[in-house]
Design an enzyme around this catalytic site. Structure first.
Site, short mmCIF file in Angstrom:
data_model
loop_
_atom_site.label_atom_id
_atom_site.label_comp_id
_atom_site.label_asym_id
_atom_site.label_seq_id
_atom_site.Cartn_x
_atom_site.Cartn_y
_atom_site.Cartn_z
N SER A 33 42.74 32.36 38.77
CA SER A 33 41.68 31.91 39.68
C SER A 33 40.76 30.90 38.99
O SER A 33 40.14 31.21 37.98
CB SER A 33 40.80 33.09 40.12
OG SER A 33 41.51 33.91 40.99
N HIS A 64 44.59 29.55 44.19
CA HIS A 64 45.96 29.68 43.65
C HIS A 64 46.88 28.78 44.46
O HIS A 64 47.32 29.15 45.54
CB HIS A 64 46.45 31.13 43.78
CG HIS A 64 45.77 32.07 42.84
ND1 HIS A 64 46.31 32.45 41.64
CD2 HIS A 64 44.57 32.68 42.91
CE1 HIS A 64 45.49 33.28 41.02
NE2 HIS A 64 44.42 33.44 41.78
N HIS A 86 49.74 38.60 43.50
CA HIS A 86 49.10 39.82 43.01
C HIS A 86 49.62 41.02 43.79
O HIS A 86 50.00 40.89 44.96
CB HIS A 86 47.58 39.74 43.23
CG HIS A 86 46.94 38.51 42.67
ND1 HIS A 86 46.93 37.31 43.34
CD2 HIS A 86 46.28 38.30 41.51
CE1 HIS A 86 46.31 36.41 42.60
NE2 HIS A 86 45.90 36.98 41.49
N TYR A 88 47.84 43.31 45.07
CA TYR A 88 46.98 43.62 46.22
C TYR A 88 47.31 42.75 47.44
O TYR A 88 46.85 43.03 48.54
CB TYR A 88 45.49 43.47 45.85
CG TYR A 88 45.05 42.08 45.45
CD1 TYR A 88 44.92 41.06 46.37
CD2 TYR A 88 44.76 41.80 44.11
CE1 TYR A 88 44.52 39.79 46.00
CE2 TYR A 88 44.36 40.53 43.72
CZ TYR A 88 44.23 39.53 44.68
OH TYR A 88 43.86 38.28 44.29
N GLU A 89 48.11 41.71 47.25
CA GLU A 89 48.52 40.91 48.43
C GLU A 89 49.63 41.62 49.20
O GLU A 89 50.05 41.14 50.25
CB GLU A 89 49.00 39.53 47.98
CG GLU A 89 47.89 38.67 47.38
CD GLU A 89 48.41 37.34 46.87
OE1 GLU A 89 48.66 36.46 47.70
OE2 GLU A 89 48.57 37.20 45.64
N ALA A 116 40.64 35.60 35.61
CA ALA A 116 39.20 35.82 35.75
C ALA A 116 38.99 37.33 35.71
O ALA A 116 39.85 38.09 36.17
CB ALA A 116 38.72 35.26 37.07
N MET A 214 42.47 42.07 38.22
CA MET A 214 43.52 42.48 39.16
C MET A 214 44.85 41.74 38.93
O MET A 214 45.64 41.56 39.86
CB MET A 214 43.05 42.23 40.60
CG MET A 214 41.71 42.84 40.93
SD MET A 214 41.15 42.37 42.57
CE MET A 214 39.39 42.76 42.47
N SER A 215 45.09 41.28 37.71
CA SER A 215 46.33 40.52 37.46
C SER A 215 46.79 40.76 36.02
O SER A 215 46.39 41.72 35.38
CB SER A 215 46.09 39.02 37.69
OG SER A 215 45.23 38.50 36.68
N ASN A 238 31.78 37.40 36.09
CA ASN A 238 30.61 38.18 36.55
C ASN A 238 30.52 39.45 35.73
O ASN A 238 31.52 39.92 35.18
CB ASN A 238 30.78 38.56 38.04
CG ASN A 238 32.10 39.29 38.27
OD1 ASN A 238 33.15 38.65 38.45
ND2 ASN A 238 32.07 40.61 38.23
N HIS A 250 34.33 36.59 45.68
CA HIS A 250 35.35 35.71 45.09
C HIS A 250 34.78 34.29 44.89
O HIS A 250 35.17 33.58 43.97
CB HIS A 250 36.59 35.67 45.99
CG HIS A 250 37.75 34.92 45.39
ND1 HIS A 250 38.27 35.21 44.15
CD2 HIS A 250 38.48 33.87 45.87
CE1 HIS A 250 39.28 34.37 43.88
NE2 HIS A 250 39.42 33.55 44.91
#
Ligand code: HPA
Length: 277
Positions: A33, A64, A86, A88-89, A116, A214-215, A238, A250
Site C-alpha cells: 500500500s 494496489h 490479501h 481479507y479480500e 504498511a 494484513m499481508s 499509524n 486506509h
C-alpha cells in the site's frame, strides 16, 4: 500442489516469458500500500497486467494497481509486483501461492516484500521504517495448506530464518548509507480487514510483536517453502488502535506512505545498488 495448480503456474510462467523474454530477474520486489510509485524508477521497463497472467488476481484495494513490471534499476534487473492480493479480500490461502511460485519457476531467487503496518509501541510512530526480522502468523491462514509437492519444497518447511539475516543486514547498511533511520522488529499478521481493537493491540505487544499488518506473511511462507530468500520492509503508517488518538483509516495509511515515499525510495535504491546480488 495438485496438478491443476502446477499447470496454472506453468501457464503463468509461459505468459510472462512471452511478454518479457526468457531471462527473468533474480530479484523481485512486492510493493505494498502506497509503495507502487517505486515501479516508475525502472528503466527499459515493460509491464503486464495481472489480468493477463493466469492465477494472478488483481487486488480490490486502493493503492494496489496490479501490474508485473520488469526493467532495470541502478544497473540491476528487477521484477516488481505492483500490488498484491490479501486474504481479507476473500482469496483462498492457496491462491496467494501461485504468483510467488510462478516467479520462482522463472528463476527468481530473492523476494523483497514491502508493506504498511500499525506500530504496536509508542516508539514506532507513523513514518517509522522497520526491517522485519521475524513474524508471528496470528490468523492461522496459511497458503501451504493442502497436498504438498515435494518437488517445490518440504511438507514441513523450516522457518528459523524466515527473513534472511544477510539481506536484513544489507537493508540496515543501505539505510545507514542513505541517512534514513530504521528500526528492526517482529511483524504480526492478522487476517483483517478490520483494524485491531485496543485489547488486541495490547495482547500483540505482550506477545512480542512490534508492528501489525494484513499481508507479507503468506508470501514469505510460500517463498521460503520454495527456497527463495526473503527480506521485508515495513512502513508504520499509524500507531495501532488504542495508542492512536484518532480512528484508523486506509486514507491515513496511503497519506503517510505518500509523505514517507522519498525516504523509502532512497533506502531501496541504496539497497539495490549494493552489487553483491
Ligand atoms: N493494523 C493493521 N494493518 C495496518 C495498520 C494497522 O494499524 N496500519 C496499516 N496497516
Amino acid at each position: 500442489m495438485n496438478e491443476d495448480q502446477s499447470g496454472l503456474t506453468d501457464r503463468a510462467a509461459a505468459a510472462i516469458r512471452t511478454r518479457f523474454g526468457d531471462a527473468f530477474p533474480k530479484t523481485v520486489i512486492v510493493l505494498g500500500s502506497g509503495w507502487g510509485r517505486f515501479a516508475e524508477r525502472l528503466s527499459n521497463a515493460a509491464s503486464m497486467s495481472y489480468a493477463d497472467i493466469p492465477g494472478f488476481s488483481r487486488s480490490t484495494v486502493a493503492g494496489h494497481s496490479g501490474n508485473l513490471v520488469v526493467g532495470n534499476i541502478v544497473g540491476l534487473p528487477l521484477a516488481v509486483m505492483q500490488g498484491r492480493i490479501h486474504g481479507y479480500e476473500g482469496h483462498l490461502p492457496q491462491a496467494l501461492a501461485g504468483p510467488i511460485r510462478t516467479l520462482r519457476k522463472l528463476g527468481a531467487e530473492r523476494l523483497i516484500l514491502t508493506n504498511a503496518s500499525g506500530g504496536l509501541k509508542r516508539e514506532l510512530p507513523a513514518g517509522t521504517l522497520v526491517i522485519i526480522t521475524d513474524h508471528i502468523n496470528f490468523c492461522g491462514f496459511n497458503p501451504l495448506v493442502g497436498p504438498n509437492d515435494e518437488s517445490i519444497g518440504p511438507r514441513f518447511p523450516d522457518m528459523s530464518e524466515a527473513y534472511d539475516p544477510e539481506l536484513c543486514g544489507r537493508l540496515a547498511d543501505a539505510a545507514r548509507e542513505a541517512g534514513v533511520p530504521v528500526k528492526t522488529g517482529v511483524y504480526l499478521f492478522t487476517l483483517g480487514p478490520n483494524f485491531e481493537t485496543p485489547a488486541e493491540v495490547r495482547m500483540f505487544a505482550a506477545l512480542g510483536a512490534d508492528v501489525v499488518g494484513m499481508s507479507t506473511v503468506p508470501e514469505c511462507l510460500v517463498a521460503r517453502h520454495c527456497g527463495m530468500k526473503v527480506a521485508a520492509l515495513s512502513l508504520v503508517t499509524n500507531l495501532a488502535a488504542g495508542l492512536s488518538t484518532t480512528p484508523l483509516t486506509h486514507q491515513e495509511t496511503l497519506a503517510t506512505a505518500t509523505n514517507s515515499y522519498e525516504q523509502v525510495e532512497a533506502l531501496l535504491l541504496k539497497f539495490l545498488r549494493k552489487k553483491q546480488f
